[in-house]
Design a protein around this motif. Structure first.
Motif, PDB file in Angstrom:
ATOM      1  N   ILE A 170       3.276   5.854  -3.176  1.00 35.75           N
ATOM      2  CA  ILE A 170       4.328   6.351  -3.690  1.00 35.75           C
ATOM      3  C   ILE A 170       4.150   6.542  -5.234  1.00 35.75           C
ATOM      4  O   ILE A 170       4.542   7.598  -5.830  1.00 35.75           O
ATOM      5  CB  ILE A 170       5.726   5.995  -3.155  1.00 35.75           C
ATOM      6  N   GLN A 171       3.849   5.273  -5.601  1.00 34.14           N
ATOM      7  CA  GLN A 171       3.776   5.432  -7.086  1.00 34.14           C
ATOM      8  C   GLN A 171       2.813   6.333  -7.562  1.00 34.14           C
ATOM      9  O   GLN A 171       2.884   6.990  -8.681  1.00 34.14           O
ATOM     10  CB  GLN A 171       3.292   3.741  -7.565  1.00 34.14           C
ATOM     11  N   LYS A 172       1.416   6.470  -6.855  1.00 34.76           N
ATOM     12  CA  LYS A 172       0.527   7.334  -7.418  1.00 34.76           C
ATOM     13  C   LYS A 172       1.106   8.825  -7.441  1.00 34.76           C
ATOM     14  O   LYS A 172       0.843   9.561  -8.196  1.00 34.76           O
ATOM     15  CB  LYS A 172      -0.638   7.398  -6.401  1.00 34.76           C
ATOM     16  N   LYS A 173       1.764   9.252  -6.143  1.00 32.75           N
ATOM     17  CA  LYS A 173       2.442  10.540  -6.021  1.00 32.75           C
ATOM     18  C   LYS A 173       3.253  10.677  -7.163  1.00 32.75           C
ATOM     19  O   LYS A 173       3.531  11.837  -7.612  1.00 32.75           O
ATOM     20  CB  LYS A 173       3.096  10.574  -4.784  1.00 32.75           C
ATOM     21  N   ILE A 174       4.315   9.799  -7.420  1.00 31.92           N
ATOM     22  CA  ILE A 174       5.130  10.067  -8.557  1.00 31.92           C
ATOM     23  C   ILE A 174       4.368  10.411  -9.838  1.00 31.92           C
ATOM     24  O   ILE A 174       4.764  11.457 -10.614  1.00 31.92           O
ATOM     25  CB  ILE A 174       6.048   8.877  -8.928  1.00 31.92           C
ATOM     26  N   GLU A 175       3.523   9.615 -10.320  1.00 31.08           N
ATOM     27  CA  GLU A 175       2.466   9.864 -11.420  1.00 31.08           C
ATOM     28  C   GLU A 175       1.919  11.199 -11.362  1.00 31.08           C
ATOM     29  O   GLU A 175       2.077  11.752 -12.422  1.00 31.08           O
ATOM     30  CB  GLU A 175       1.442   8.785 -11.376  1.00 31.08           C
ATOM     31  N   GLN A 176       1.460  11.636 -10.323  1.00 34.88           N
ATOM     32  CA  GLN A 176       0.921  13.080  -9.971  1.00 34.88           C
ATOM     33  C   GLN A 176       1.977  14.251 -10.394  1.00 34.88           C
ATOM     34  O   GLN A 176       1.772  15.012 -10.924  1.00 34.88           O
ATOM     35  CB  GLN A 176       0.272  13.110  -8.750  1.00 34.88           C
ATOM     36  N   LEU A 177       3.161  13.985  -9.786  1.00 30.49           N
ATOM     37  CA  LEU A 177       4.390  15.006  -9.999  1.00 30.49           C
ATOM     38  C   LEU A 177       4.505  14.818 -11.356  1.00 30.49           C
ATOM     39  O   LEU A 177       4.842  16.055 -11.936  1.00 30.49           O
ATOM     40  CB  LEU A 177       5.172  14.665  -9.035  1.00 30.49           C
ATOM     41  N   GLY A 178       4.590  13.788 -12.097  1.00 35.99           N
ATOM     42  CA  GLY A 178       5.146  13.818 -13.560  1.00 35.99           C
ATOM     43  C   GLY A 178       4.205  14.487 -14.381  1.00 35.99           C
ATOM     44  O   GLY A 178       4.490  15.176 -15.480  1.00 35.99           O
ATOM     45  N   MET A 179       2.713  14.312 -13.997  1.00 34.65           N
ATOM     46  CA  MET A 179       1.498  14.925 -14.948  1.00 34.65           C
ATOM     47  C   MET A 179       1.808  16.483 -14.297  1.00 34.65           C
ATOM     48  O   MET A 179       1.574  17.203 -15.547  1.00 34.65           O
ATOM     49  CB  MET A 179       0.331  14.468 -14.309  1.00 34.65           C
ATOM     50  N   GLU A 180       2.175  16.783 -13.281  1.00 34.58           N
ATOM     51  CA  GLU A 180       2.093  18.347 -12.975  1.00 34.58           C
ATOM     52  C   GLU A 180       3.435  18.785 -13.732  1.00 34.58           C
ATOM     53  O   GLU A 180       3.142  19.963 -14.159  1.00 34.58           O
ATOM     54  CB  GLU A 180       2.315  18.508 -11.471  1.00 34.58           C
ATOM     55  N   ASN A 181       4.650  18.114 -13.648  1.00 37.33           N
ATOM     56  CA  ASN A 181       5.828  18.522 -14.478  1.00 37.33           C
ATOM     57  C   ASN A 181       5.357  18.714 -15.886  1.00 37.33           C
ATOM     58  O   ASN A 181       5.833  19.876 -16.560  1.00 37.33           O
ATOM     59  CB  ASN A 181       6.760  17.682 -14.169  1.00 37.33           C
TER      60      ASN A 181
ATOM     61  N   GLU B 241       0.974  -1.199   0.007  1.00 45.60           N
ATOM     62  CA  GLU B 241      -0.003   0.009   0.093  1.00 45.60           C
ATOM     63  C   GLU B 241       0.778   1.200   0.010  1.00 45.60           C
ATOM     64  O   GLU B 241       0.543   2.331  -0.641  1.00 45.60           O
ATOM     65  CB  GLU B 241      -0.802   0.056   1.304  1.00 45.60           C
ATOM     66  N   ALA B 242       2.079   1.230   0.792  1.00 45.07           N
ATOM     67  CA  ALA B 242       2.920   2.428   0.566  1.00 45.07           C
ATOM     68  C   ALA B 242       3.302   2.737  -0.614  1.00 45.07           C
ATOM     69  O   ALA B 242       3.498   3.888  -0.987  1.00 45.07           O
ATOM     70  CB  ALA B 242       4.082   2.208   1.825  1.00 45.07           C
ATOM     71  N   LEU B 243       3.955   1.595  -1.182  1.00 42.12           N
ATOM     72  CA  LEU B 243       4.519   1.686  -2.576  1.00 42.12           C
ATOM     73  C   LEU B 243       3.384   2.034  -3.680  1.00 42.12           C
ATOM     74  O   LEU B 243       3.826   2.801  -4.492  1.00 42.12           O
ATOM     75  CB  LEU B 243       5.099   0.315  -2.973  1.00 42.12           C
TER      76      LEU B 243
END
Length: 105
Positions: A10-21, A5-7
């Motif tokens: 983290i994966q979801k946050k990375i994807e969100q940051l990538g889209m924001e970037n 669940e933690a991973l």
């Protein structure tokens, strides 16, 4: 919360940051293009301003010469004419100074 669940979080946050970037990069490209367009417009307007200043100066000189055409006997008018020409020469010197300063930037 488990490791999976933690991973997943983290994966979801990375994807969100990538889209924001990506969104911010697209916005940056758009703003950069607008900036370049505005800089070009500024260059054109500055060129027009310089042309108008030259034209204005030429008209002032022509008017001064026209006014001074028949003034040889009138010393007061001649003095005024000389003062006006001196003023125009100072303006020319100021313009030359500004152009040199602009070219140094």
């Amino acid at each position: 919360m488990g490791h999976i669940e933690a991973l997943s979080e983290i994966q979801k946050k990375i994807e969100q940051l990538g889209m924001e970037n990506r969104r911010l990069m697209e916005k940056l490209e758009k703003i950069s293009a607008e900036k370049n367009e505005l800089e070009e417009q500024l260059r054109v307007l500055e060129g027009q301003e310089n042309q108008l200043e030259k034209k204005n100066l030429n008209l002032q000189i022509a008017q001064t010469l026209k006014e001074g055409a028949g003034l040889h006997e009138d010393s007061q008018k001649t003095e005024q004419l000389k003062n006006h020409i001196d003023k125009l020469m100072k303006e020319i010197d100021r313009c030359i100074h500004l152009l040199k300063y602009d070219n140094e930037l």
